[in-house]
Design a protein around this motif. Structure first.
Motif, PDB file in Angstrom:
ATOM      1  N   SER A  54      -1.263   4.382  -9.154  1.00 51.80           N
ATOM      2  CA  SER A  54      -1.808   4.540  -7.791  1.00 51.80           C
ATOM      3  C   SER A  54      -2.558   3.313  -7.280  1.00 51.80           C
ATOM      4  O   SER A  54      -3.219   3.382  -6.242  1.00 51.80           O
ATOM      5  CB  SER A  54      -2.723   5.767  -7.704  1.00 51.80           C
ATOM      6  N   SER A  55      -2.467   2.186  -7.968  1.00 49.11           N
ATOM      7  CA  SER A  55      -3.162   0.971  -7.529  1.00 49.11           C
ATOM      8  C   SER A  55      -2.363   0.250  -6.440  1.00 49.11           C
ATOM      9  O   SER A  55      -1.195   0.547  -6.201  1.00 49.11           O
ATOM     10  CB  SER A  55      -3.392   0.037  -8.716  1.00 49.11           C
ATOM     11  N   ILE A  56      -3.036  -0.701  -5.785  1.00 51.00           N
ATOM     12  CA  ILE A  56      -2.396  -1.552  -4.775  1.00 51.00           C
ATOM     13  C   ILE A  56      -2.390  -2.974  -5.322  1.00 51.00           C
ATOM     14  O   ILE A  56      -3.426  -3.504  -5.729  1.00 51.00           O
ATOM     15  CB  ILE A  56      -3.140  -1.476  -3.428  1.00 51.00           C
ATOM     16  N   ILE A  57      -1.204  -3.585  -5.334  1.00 50.43           N
ATOM     17  CA  ILE A  57      -0.983  -4.875  -5.998  1.00 50.43           C
ATOM     18  C   ILE A  57      -0.566  -5.932  -4.977  1.00 50.43           C
ATOM     19  O   ILE A  57       0.230  -5.657  -4.079  1.00 50.43           O
ATOM     20  CB  ILE A  57       0.149  -4.756  -7.053  1.00 50.43           C
ATOM     21  N   LEU A  58      -1.092  -7.141  -5.152  1.00 51.21           N
ATOM     22  CA  LEU A  58      -0.647  -8.300  -4.388  1.00 51.21           C
ATOM     23  C   LEU A  58       0.026  -9.257  -5.366  1.00 51.21           C
ATOM     24  O   LEU A  58      -0.613  -9.761  -6.289  1.00 51.21           O
ATOM     25  CB  LEU A  58      -1.841  -8.974  -3.701  1.00 51.21           C
ATOM     26  N   ASP A  59       1.328  -9.464  -5.192  1.00 53.03           N
ATOM     27  CA  ASP A  59       2.133 -10.307  -6.090  1.00 53.03           C
ATOM     28  C   ASP A  59       2.428 -11.625  -5.367  1.00 53.03           C
ATOM     29  O   ASP A  59       3.327 -11.700  -4.539  1.00 53.03           O
ATOM     30  CB  ASP A  59       3.424  -9.558  -6.457  1.00 53.03           C
ATOM     31  N   LEU A  60       1.618 -12.666  -5.681  1.00 54.82           N
ATOM     32  CA  LEU A  60       1.766 -13.970  -5.035  1.00 54.82           C
ATOM     33  C   LEU A  60       2.738 -14.849  -5.819  1.00 54.82           C
ATOM     34  O   LEU A  60       2.783 -14.769  -7.035  1.00 54.82           O
ATOM     35  CB  LEU A  60       0.408 -14.662  -4.939  1.00 54.82           C
ATOM     36  N   TYR A  61       3.476 -15.698  -5.118  1.00 54.22           N
ATOM     37  CA  TYR A  61       4.538 -16.512  -5.730  1.00 54.22           C
ATOM     38  C   TYR A  61       5.495 -15.565  -6.472  1.00 54.22           C
ATOM     39  O   TYR A  61       5.824 -15.774  -7.632  1.00 54.22           O
ATOM     40  CB  TYR A  61       3.981 -17.529  -6.726  1.00 54.22           C
ATOM     41  N   SER A  66       9.668  -9.548 -10.474  1.00 53.49           N
ATOM     42  CA  SER A  66       9.658  -8.808 -11.748  1.00 53.49           C
ATOM     43  C   SER A  66       8.299  -8.178 -12.053  1.00 53.49           C
ATOM     44  O   SER A  66       8.237  -7.060 -12.555  1.00 53.49           O
ATOM     45  CB  SER A  66      10.098  -9.705 -12.908  1.00 53.49           C
ATOM     46  N   PHE A  67       7.201  -8.865 -11.733  1.00 53.35           N
ATOM     47  CA  PHE A  67       5.880  -8.287 -12.018  1.00 53.35           C
ATOM     48  C   PHE A  67       5.613  -7.080 -11.122  1.00 53.35           C
ATOM     49  O   PHE A  67       5.256  -6.004 -11.598  1.00 53.35           O
ATOM     50  CB  PHE A  67       4.763  -9.323 -11.862  1.00 53.35           C
ATOM     51  N   GLY A  68       5.781  -7.264  -9.821  1.00 56.36           N
ATOM     52  CA  GLY A  68       5.520  -6.178  -8.880  1.00 56.36           C
ATOM     53  C   GLY A  68       6.434  -4.985  -9.086  1.00 56.36           C
ATOM     54  O   GLY A  68       5.996  -3.831  -8.980  1.00 56.36           O
ATOM     55  N   ILE A  69       7.700  -5.247  -9.380  1.00 57.96           N
ATOM     56  CA  ILE A  69       8.649  -4.157  -9.638  1.00 57.96           C
ATOM     57  C   ILE A  69       8.245  -3.394 -10.899  1.00 57.96           C
ATOM     58  O   ILE A  69       8.317  -2.162 -10.941  1.00 57.96           O
ATOM     59  CB  ILE A  69      10.092  -4.703  -9.728  1.00 57.96           C
ATOM     60  N   GLU A  70       7.805  -4.120 -11.911  1.00 60.81           N
ATOM     61  CA  GLU A  70       7.307  -3.469 -13.135  1.00 60.81           C
ATOM     62  C   GLU A  70       6.109  -2.572 -12.804  1.00 60.81           C
ATOM     63  O   GLU A  70       5.983  -1.466 -13.336  1.00 60.81           O
ATOM     64  CB  GLU A  70       6.912  -4.524 -14.164  1.00 60.81           C
ATOM     65  N   CYS A  71       5.235  -3.038 -11.907  1.00 65.48           N
ATOM     66  CA  CYS A  71       4.081  -2.233 -11.487  1.00 65.48           C
ATOM     67  C   CYS A  71       4.543  -0.943 -10.801  1.00 65.48           C
ATOM     68  O   CYS A  71       4.001   0.136 -11.071  1.00 65.48           O
ATOM     69  CB  CYS A  71       3.193  -3.032 -10.535  1.00 65.48           C
ATOM     70  N   ILE A  72       5.532  -1.054  -9.916  1.00 66.07           N
ATOM     71  CA  ILE A  72       6.053   0.132  -9.226  1.00 66.07           C
ATOM     72  C   ILE A  72       6.645   1.104 -10.237  1.00 66.07           C
ATOM     73  O   ILE A  72       6.428   2.317 -10.163  1.00 66.07           O
ATOM     74  CB  ILE A  72       7.086  -0.265  -8.153  1.00 66.07           C
ATOM     75  N   SER A  73       7.379   0.585 -11.197  1.00 68.65           N
ATOM     76  CA  SER A  73       7.972   1.425 -12.240  1.00 68.65           C
ATOM     77  C   SER A  73       6.903   2.197 -13.005  1.00 68.65           C
ATOM     78  O   SER A  73       7.130   3.320 -13.453  1.00 68.65           O
ATOM     79  CB  SER A  73       8.793   0.557 -13.203  1.00 68.65           C
ATOM     80  N   ARG A  74       5.712   1.598 -13.121  1.00 65.33           N
ATOM     81  CA  ARG A  74       4.613   2.211 -13.883  1.00 65.33           C
ATOM     82  C   ARG A  74       3.654   3.026 -13.008  1.00 65.33           C
ATOM     83  O   ARG A  74       2.606   3.443 -13.469  1.00 65.33           O
ATOM     84  CB  ARG A  74       3.851   1.121 -14.634  1.00 65.33           C
ATOM     85  N   SER A  77       1.085   2.420  -6.256  1.00 63.63           N
ATOM     86  CA  SER A  77       1.442   3.040  -4.971  1.00 63.63           C
ATOM     87  C   SER A  77       2.029   2.040  -3.986  1.00 63.63           C
ATOM     88  O   SER A  77       2.844   2.407  -3.146  1.00 63.63           O
ATOM     89  CB  SER A  77       0.229   3.739  -4.357  1.00 63.63           C
ATOM     90  N   LYS A  78       1.644   0.749  -4.085  1.00 60.46           N
ATOM     91  CA  LYS A  78       2.137  -0.246  -3.122  1.00 60.46           C
ATOM     92  C   LYS A  78       2.039  -1.642  -3.721  1.00 60.46           C
ATOM     93  O   LYS A  78       1.069  -1.971  -4.389  1.00 60.46           O
ATOM     94  CB  LYS A  78       1.282  -0.178  -1.854  1.00 60.46           C
ATOM     95  N   VAL A  79       3.076  -2.463  -3.458  1.00 64.44           N
ATOM     96  CA  VAL A  79       3.045  -3.874  -3.848  1.00 64.44           C
ATOM     97  C   VAL A  79       3.348  -4.728  -2.626  1.00 64.44           C
ATOM     98  O   VAL A  79       4.320  -4.480  -1.911  1.00 64.44           O
ATOM     99  CB  VAL A  79       4.054  -4.192  -4.974  1.00 64.44           C
ATOM    100  N   PHE A  80       2.515  -5.736  -2.398  1.00 65.09           N
ATOM    101  CA  PHE A  80       2.748  -6.748  -1.372  1.00 65.09           C
ATOM    102  C   PHE A  80       3.301  -7.985  -2.075  1.00 65.09           C
ATOM    103  O   PHE A  80       2.624  -8.576  -2.908  1.00 65.09           O
ATOM    104  CB  PHE A  80       1.446  -7.099  -0.650  1.00 65.09           C
ATOM    105  N   PHE A  81       4.547  -8.351  -1.748  1.00 65.83           N
ATOM    106  CA  PHE A  81       5.209  -9.503  -2.356  1.00 65.83           C
ATOM    107  C   PHE A  81       5.127 -10.693  -1.398  1.00 65.83           C
ATOM    108  O   PHE A  81       5.460 -10.559  -0.214  1.00 65.83           O
ATOM    109  CB  PHE A  81       6.688  -9.199  -2.609  1.00 65.83           C
ATOM    110  N   VAL A  82       4.726 -11.861  -1.922  1.00 63.32           N
ATOM    111  CA  VAL A  82       4.658 -13.085  -1.112  1.00 63.32           C
ATOM    112  C   VAL A  82       5.431 -14.185  -1.824  1.00 63.32           C
ATOM    113  O   VAL A  82       5.142 -14.521  -2.975  1.00 63.32           O
ATOM    114  CB  VAL A  82       3.197 -13.540  -0.883  1.00 63.32           C
TER     115      VAL A  82
END
Length: 194
Positions: A54-61, A66-74, A77-82
């Motif tokens: 249920s965390s909110i992640i900011l995935d820079l660069y 792969s990091f943000g998608i892994e977070c979603i899999s686990r 609740s939301k990933v911001f990809f930049v």
């Protein structure tokens, strides 16, 4: 796609599903083994108190994501990809569509500094992941800018992936909770509050 290589999702809802990354990638993808170690530390370190669910992640660069998608899999609740490379961003969007997780994602084709300068959010960020290219020394200014901005939760965490021995000034700008070396990779876990 013939021009793509694949990496796997390690755990969670999409465990063992494959995601693509371009062979001509300008930056190196995060190795499965390093990614796995990062999540082991997030889950088991007694120095770090963080819940991925249920965390909110900011995935820079973010590259292939792969990091943000892994977070979603686990359970994030939301990933911001930049990402500022158009080929990498198109590949990332393709990965999100294949896994049907666009609804848990927002993506920005932008320079990280420019993005952070104008970034506004209703809900604050729990974790920021930074994986700048090894030759990029501007990431220190990115960290300084994040410290000035008001988009991190009080109990936030920064995870930074660097090449070993290239992060001499990091401790001046961040409270380092833990760091680990895996081959050429060095991972730092830290925050801005004691």
């Amino acid at each position: 796609m013939e021009s793509n290589k694949k990496m796997r999702i390690i755990s969670g809802t999409y465990k063992n599903k494959k995601i693509n990354f371009p062979k001509n990638f300008k930056t190196r993808p995060l190795k499965d083994s390093v990614r796995e170690n990062i999540f082991n530390i997030l889950n088991h370190s007694n120095k770090i108190n963080f819940q991925i669910k249920s965390s909110i992640i900011l995935d820079l660069y973010s590259g292939s994501g792969s990091f943000g998608i892994e977070c979603i899999s686990r359970g994030t609740s939301k990933v911001f990809f930049v990402e500022n490379d158009e080929i990498a961003m198109n590949n990332l969007k393709s990965n999100l569509k294949i896994l049907n997780i666009i609804n848990k994602s927002s993506f920005y084709l932008d320079d990280v500094m420019n993005f952070l300068d104008k970034f506004k959010l209703k809900n604050k960020i729990d974790l920021v992941f930074l994986d700048p290219p090894y030759m990029d020394s501007n990431y220190i200014n990115v960290i300084k800018l994040m410290k000035k901005k008001d988009f991190l939760k009080k109990k936030h965490l920064l995870v930074i992936h660097r090449e070993k021995n290239t992060s001499k000034n990091l401790g001046k700008n961040l409270n380092i909770l833990e760091n680990r070396v895996y081959g050429r990779s060095e991972i730092f876990f830290g925050n801005f509050f004691g």
